[in-house]
Design a protein around this motif. Structure first.
Motif, mmCIF file in Angstrom:
data_model
loop_
_atom_site.group_PDB
_atom_site.id
_atom_site.type_symbol
_atom_site.label_atom_id
_atom_site.label_comp_id
_atom_site.label_asym_id
_atom_site.label_seq_id
_atom_site.Cartn_x
_atom_site.Cartn_y
_atom_site.Cartn_z
ATOM 1 N N THR A 79 -64.979 62.097 79.065
ATOM 2 C CA THR A 79 -65.664 62.476 80.890
ATOM 3 C C THR A 79 -64.107 63.700 81.402
ATOM 4 O OG1 THR A 79 -64.879 60.453 80.839
ATOM 5 C CG2 THR A 79 -66.870 60.145 81.061
ATOM 6 N N ALA A 80 -62.848 63.323 80.424
ATOM 7 C CA ALA A 80 -62.002 64.091 81.129
ATOM 8 C C ALA A 80 -62.107 65.353 80.677
ATOM 9 C CB ALA A 80 -60.837 63.750 80.159
ATOM 10 N N TYR A 81 -63.630 66.028 79.901
ATOM 11 C CA TYR A 81 -63.951 67.179 79.978
ATOM 12 C C TYR A 81 -65.505 67.599 80.763
ATOM 13 C CZ TYR A 81 -60.508 66.746 75.946
ATOM 14 O OH TYR A 81 -59.245 66.634 75.493
ATOM 15 N N ASP A 82 -65.006 67.158 82.170
ATOM 16 C CA ASP A 82 -66.458 67.124 83.005
ATOM 17 C C ASP A 82 -66.209 68.511 83.343
ATOM 18 O OD1 ASP A 82 -65.301 66.051 84.960
ATOM 19 O OD2 ASP A 82 -66.424 64.450 84.900
ATOM 20 N N ILE A 83 -67.382 68.663 84.544
ATOM 21 C CA ILE A 83 -66.513 70.347 85.025
ATOM 22 C C ILE A 83 -65.969 70.111 86.360
ATOM 23 C CG2 ILE A 83 -69.177 69.819 86.961
ATOM 24 C CD1 ILE A 83 -66.882 73.410 85.751
ATOM 25 N N GLU A 84 -65.702 68.760 86.597
ATOM 26 C CA GLU A 84 -64.539 68.109 87.654
ATOM 27 C C GLU A 84 -63.385 68.671 87.332
ATOM 28 O OE1 GLU A 84 -65.383 64.295 89.792
ATOM 29 O OE2 GLU A 84 -66.963 65.179 90.479
ATOM 30 N N HIS A 85 -62.823 67.463 86.642
ATOM 31 C CA HIS A 85 -61.414 68.021 85.677
ATOM 32 C C HIS A 85 -61.537 69.211 85.040
ATOM 33 C CE1 HIS A 85 -62.086 63.414 85.068
ATOM 34 N NE2 HIS A 85 -60.878 63.382 84.585
ATOM 35 N N LEU A 86 -62.523 70.137 84.124
ATOM 36 C CA LEU A 86 -62.021 71.095 84.335
ATOM 37 C C LEU A 86 -61.858 72.625 85.485
ATOM 38 C CD1 LEU A 86 -64.969 71.805 81.182
ATOM 39 C CD2 LEU A 86 -61.937 71.524 80.734
ATOM 40 N N SER A 87 -62.732 72.713 86.412
ATOM 41 C CA SER A 87 -62.595 72.687 87.244
ATOM 42 C C SER A 87 -61.381 72.711 88.068
ATOM 43 C CB SER A 87 -63.153 72.757 88.128
ATOM 44 O OG SER A 87 -63.912 71.636 89.090
ATOM 45 N N GLY A 88 -61.007 71.541 87.883
ATOM 46 C CA GLY A 88 -59.627 71.111 89.107
ATOM 47 C C GLY A 88 -58.773 71.388 88.285
ATOM 48 N N ASP A 89 -59.005 71.571 87.341
ATOM 49 C CA ASP A 89 -57.107 71.508 86.221
ATOM 50 C C ASP A 89 -56.958 73.479 86.912
ATOM 51 O OD1 ASP A 89 -57.440 70.044 84.892
ATOM 52 O OD2 ASP A 89 -57.601 70.689 82.815
ATOM 53 N N LEU A 90 -57.848 74.497 86.877
ATOM 54 C CA LEU A 90 -58.144 75.582 87.019
ATOM 55 C C LEU A 90 -57.146 75.964 88.402
ATOM 56 C CD1 LEU A 90 -60.702 77.044 85.759
ATOM 57 C CD2 LEU A 90 -58.869 77.919 84.959
ATOM 58 N N VAL A 91 -57.347 74.581 89.651
ATOM 59 C CA VAL A 91 -57.688 74.858 91.290
ATOM 60 C C VAL A 91 -56.201 74.546 90.818
ATOM 61 C CG1 VAL A 91 -57.466 73.259 93.515
ATOM 62 C CG2 VAL A 91 -59.641 74.493 92.302
ATOM 63 N N ALA A 92 -55.615 72.981 90.867
ATOM 64 C CA ALA A 92 -54.071 73.219 90.315
ATOM 65 C C ALA A 92 -53.470 73.904 90.038
ATOM 66 C CB ALA A 92 -54.273 71.618 89.290
ATOM 67 N N LEU A 93 -54.063 75.326 88.969
ATOM 68 C CA LEU A 93 -52.852 76.554 88.603
ATOM 69 C C LEU A 93 -52.463 77.138 89.654
ATOM 70 C CD1 LEU A 93 -52.017 77.192 85.291
ATOM 71 C CD2 LEU A 93 -54.174 78.247 85.401
ATOM 72 N N LEU A 94 -53.948 77.179 90.769
ATOM 73 C CA LEU A 94 -53.617 77.707 91.811
ATOM 74 C C LEU A 94 -52.886 77.787 92.709
ATOM 75 C CD1 LEU A 94 -56.892 78.888 92.757
ATOM 76 C CD2 LEU A 94 -55.024 80.176 91.614
ATOM 77 N N ASP A 95 -52.577 76.338 92.728
ATOM 78 C CA ASP A 95 -50.854 75.103 93.251
ATOM 79 C C ASP A 95 -50.220 75.914 92.861
ATOM 80 O OD1 ASP A 95 -53.655 74.429 95.155
ATOM 81 O OD2 ASP A 95 -54.042 72.403 94.409
ATOM 82 N N THR A 118 -66.428 77.754 91.147
ATOM 83 C CA THR A 118 -66.969 78.498 92.397
ATOM 84 C C THR A 118 -68.001 77.812 92.999
ATOM 85 O OG1 THR A 118 -66.661 80.466 90.650
ATOM 86 C CG2 THR A 118 -67.462 80.564 93.006
ATOM 87 N N LEU A 119 -68.601 76.299 92.336
ATOM 88 C CA LEU A 119 -69.696 75.729 92.976
ATOM 89 C C LEU A 119 -68.852 74.807 93.668
ATOM 90 C CD1 LEU A 119 -72.903 75.693 90.978
ATOM 91 C CD2 LEU A 119 -72.555 77.243 92.888
ATOM 92 N N LEU A 120 -67.945 74.313 93.409
ATOM 93 C CA LEU A 120 -66.957 72.831 93.273
ATOM 94 C C LEU A 120 -65.937 73.537 94.372
ATOM 95 C CD1 LEU A 120 -67.443 71.253 90.376
ATOM 96 C CD2 LEU A 120 -68.463 70.450 92.655
ATOM 97 N N HIS A 121 -65.708 74.673 93.914
ATOM 98 C CA HIS A 121 -64.440 75.298 95.512
ATOM 99 C C HIS A 121 -64.168 76.589 95.638
ATOM 100 C CE1 HIS A 121 -62.354 71.717 94.208
ATOM 101 N NE2 HIS A 121 -62.674 71.676 92.386
ATOM 102 N N PRO A 122 -65.394 76.520 96.380
ATOM 103 C CA PRO A 122 -65.345 78.267 96.678
ATOM 104 C C PRO A 122 -64.410 78.466 97.729
ATOM 105 C CG PRO A 122 -66.915 76.595 98.172
ATOM 106 C CD PRO A 122 -66.063 75.682 97.073
ATOM 107 N N SER A 123 -63.417 78.045 98.180
ATOM 108 C CA SER A 123 -62.726 78.462 98.845
ATOM 109 C C SER A 123 -61.782 79.224 97.871
ATOM 110 C CB SER A 123 -62.248 77.423 99.906
ATOM 111 O OG SER A 123 -61.178 76.613 99.165
ATOM 112 N N ARG A 124 -61.439 78.773 96.318
ATOM 113 C CA ARG A 124 -60.360 78.891 95.970
ATOM 114 C C ARG A 124 -60.936 80.474 95.282
ATOM 115 N NH1 ARG A 124 -56.517 75.318 95.930
ATOM 116 N NH2 ARG A 124 -55.303 76.492 95.393
#
Length: 314
Positions: A79-95, A118-124
């Motif tokens: 479950t560490a490879y679900d879309i929340e984790h994978l998109s969370g990695d990219l958001v944290a990379l922007l941070d 883009t669906l989960l974090h549209p503002s990023r």
């Protein structure tokens, strides 16, 4: 080995409870970030032809090996490879780089992650460029369940889920042969063989078509998977039904300006509903197979840069 082909040196970046191996170029262009997201079974190195062109066009180019790949973290839990984790990695990379948002480019599974991000974090996400894999409508049935019904238990997405560990072991045993046989272009069409396609590829003595890359380029992919193994990357597939559930309450419409690049001879079908879910989409089709940005690097670069120029002028 990477540097012999003039690819940026990696650094390890701590994000979202994981470490990502990130290849970065064009820091002098700070303020214009573009993040390139590879597919399966790929590596950041699959963007080697795009990095110099994007830097020359004034972009700060950020290319992660996503979790499960290369020297990035490979958590044990599926479950560490679900879309929340994978998109969370990219958001944290922007941070990490201090960016509110960026243009995201995805190929194959990387495109699936960019759609989900883009669906989960549209503002990023300010713009979307995806190659090969169009937006996947959520539908009424979980994706693996649906595929199993339509395509059967040997279809590789289904097999990865229903027979965990089986394909991983065979690909690990035959890493060079599998990747050599997979990374081909101008492959003649033939009827599918019985069995699971990826396992068949890993065992096939003779590759079809022509090699997509030089031996030294292929060696980058082979050495990365010999070290990391395939399980982490295959775990992305094992979260498809979980992702389907995680996206249940999300607005399914992508509002960002989007470029979709298809390969005319790709086995992934084009979407006839793309504009319904991605109303601000432009579509380009190149005369190639699945490995679009590696098979047609100049044409891919041209399509991306022309489209970005047009967006900048709007």
């Amino acid at each position: 080995m990477l540097n012999t082909i003039d690819f940026p040196k990696p650094s390890l970046v701590s994000v979202n409870g994981a470490e990502l191996e990130v290849f970065e170029a064009g820091r002098e262009n700070e303020g214009k970030p573009i993040v390139l997201c590879h597919g399966w079974p790929e590596h950041a190195f699959s963007w080697r032809h795009q990095v110099p062109a994007l830097v020359a066009a004034g972009y700060h180019v950020i290319v992660p090996n996503q979790r499960g790949y290369g020297n990035s973290s490979r958590p044990a839990e599926v479950t560490a490879y679900d879309i929340e984790h994978l998109s969370g990695d990219l958001v944290a990379l922007l941070d990490h780089y201090g960016y509110d948002d960026a243009t995201f480019v995805g190929h194959d599974w990387g495109a699936m992650v960019v759609w989900g991000l883009t669906l989960l974090h549209p503002s990023r996400v300010n713009k979307v460029i995806n190659l090969s894999l169009p937006y996947q409508e959520r539908g009424e049935k979980p994706w693996i369940e649906f595929m199993e019904q339509i395509l059967g238990g040997d279809y590789y997405f289904v097999h990865f889920n229903r027979q965990p560990g089986v394909a991983d072991a065979i690909l690990d045993e035959n890493t060079f042969r599998f990747l050599r046989n997979l990374y081909r272009k101008n492959v003649p069409f033939k009827q599918p063989e019985p069995g699971m396609a990826m396992i068949n590829l890993a065992r096939a003595e003779t590759p079809l078509g022509e090699p997509l890359m030089s031996d030294s380029e292929l060696a980058v992919f082979v050495s990365a998977f010999e070290k990391a193994g395939f399980t982490g990357s295959i775990n992305w597939y094992r979260n498809l039904d979980r992702n389907w559930r995680l996206l249940a309450d999300v607005d399914p419409i992508i509002q960002q300006p989007t470029l979709m690049i298809y390969g005319e001879r790709d086995l992934i079908p084009k979407s006839d509903k793309l504009a319904a879910f991605v109303p601000n989409v432009d579509v380009v089709t190149l005369d190639c197979g699945h490995w679009i940005q590696q098979e047609k690097p100049e044409e891919t670069n041209q399509a991306i840069l022309k489209w970005l120029d047009r967006q900048a002028a709007v």
